[in-house]
Design an enzyme around this catalytic site. Structure first.
Site, PDB file in Angstrom:
ATOM      1  N   GLU A  75       0.847  -1.192   0.000  1.00 47.95           N
ATOM      2  CA  GLU A  75       0.000   0.000   0.000  1.00 47.95           C
ATOM      3  C   GLU A  75       0.882   1.240   0.000  1.00 47.95           C
ATOM      4  OE1 GLU A  75      -3.775   2.272   2.071  1.00 47.95           O
ATOM      5  OE2 GLU A  75      -2.790   0.668   3.217  1.00 47.95           O
ATOM      6  N   ASP A 150      -2.757  12.086  -1.979  1.00 50.22           N
ATOM      7  CA  ASP A 150      -2.923  13.541  -1.919  1.00 50.22           C
ATOM      8  C   ASP A 150      -3.290  14.054  -3.309  1.00 50.22           C
ATOM      9  OD1 ASP A 150      -2.633  16.322  -1.660  1.00 50.22           O
ATOM     10  OD2 ASP A 150      -1.023  16.102  -0.186  1.00 50.22           O
ATOM     11  N   GLU A 228     -12.432   7.945   4.273  1.00 52.86           N
ATOM     12  CA  GLU A 228     -13.367   7.725   3.173  1.00 52.86           C
ATOM     13  C   GLU A 228     -14.769   8.202   3.549  1.00 52.86           C
ATOM     14  OE1 GLU A 228     -14.847   4.132   0.162  1.00 52.86           O
ATOM     15  OE2 GLU A 228     -13.297   3.744   1.662  1.00 52.86           O
TER      16      GLU A 228
END
Length: 249
Positions: A75, A150, A228
């Site tokens: 990740e 970002d 999220e």
């Protein structure tokens, strides 16, 4: 957040990085995480010039680091680790690597991983492209995840975005043939850029159905995080993309 350097300021790197280094004071628990848990979770990266750089000769050999041979999920920009700790806890047969430059976020990741009894997770504090281009052996990863990077939403800062022309070669080097690149963002213009860039990169092909304007279904392996939920609460649509690494040669 520290003030961003001017565009014409001297740089240790040839390309702009996709982050601003956050170096605020850590809590006592976060300091303890680095002193007590880092030997278990954090890979000690040999540095080049910058504090988040990777020395050209540095290598992370998964079988040596994890003590076994297993699928590897990487990740990029793991933040506070909510998604990757959840994934690692759910899949102990798979190895996970979190790449992040935010030290407090890495500390939180270690604390949560230790609390959950996760042992199949390692952390790297380094600039993500250098991890993909140098640190990992070619073809080492089964999947690379880029969730909510970002967006650098000001047009003059778009050049700092991680996913831009050339990212296919960077991510494609680290992925095995047939491996998957999974992405998600809540910024529409960045999602459109991701799709445009990756559709054109020769290292990848779409791994989702639909026409030119299609999006991939939500990745079930991505835990719903507070970040999220915040984007959804602000009315931003979450868009997913999934690409498959084309066979080399």
């Amino acid at each position: 957040m520290p003030e961003e350097p001017a565009d014409d300021a001297p740089s240790f790197r040839k390309q702009p990085v996709s982050f601003v280094r956050r170096s605020g004071r850590m809590s006592d628990a976060q300091e303890r995480a680095w002193s007590e848990l880092a030997p278990r979770y954090a890979f000690d990266v040999p540095r080049d010039i910058a504090s988040t750089s990777v020395h050209p000769d540095a290598r992370l050999i998964p079988a040596e680091v994890y003590g076994r041979t297993a699928p590897l999920m990487v990740e990029i920009g793991s933040g506070q680790g909510h998604a990757i700790v959840s994934a690692a806890a759910a899949r102990p047969d798979v190895d996970f690597l979190a790449v992040e430059v935010f030290r407090a976020g890495l500390a939180r990741t270690m604390l949560d991983a230790d609390r959950a009894g996760v042992r199949n997770l390692r952390l790297v504090e380094a600039n993500a492209p250098e991890v993909l281009e140098r640190l990992l052996p070619e073809g080492a990863a089964d999947e690379v995840w880029v969730f909510f990077p970002d967006p650098w939403h000001k047009s003059r800062h778009n050049k700092r975005r991680l996913v831009k022309e050339g990212f296919g070669a960077t991510a494609g080097r680290a992925l095995r043939d047939g491996g998957l690149l999974r992405l998600a963002t809540d910024w529409e213009d960045y999602a459109l850029q991701m799709r445009e860039v990756l559709d054109a990169e020769p290292e990848f092909e779409r791994a989702f159905d639909g026409g030119e304007d299609a999006w991939a279904p939500r990745f079930d392996g991505r835990a719903m995080t507070a970040f999220e939920r915040k984007g959804i609460a602000k009315g931003r649509e979450i868009r997913d993309l999934t690409y498959r690494r084309v066979a080399r040669g």
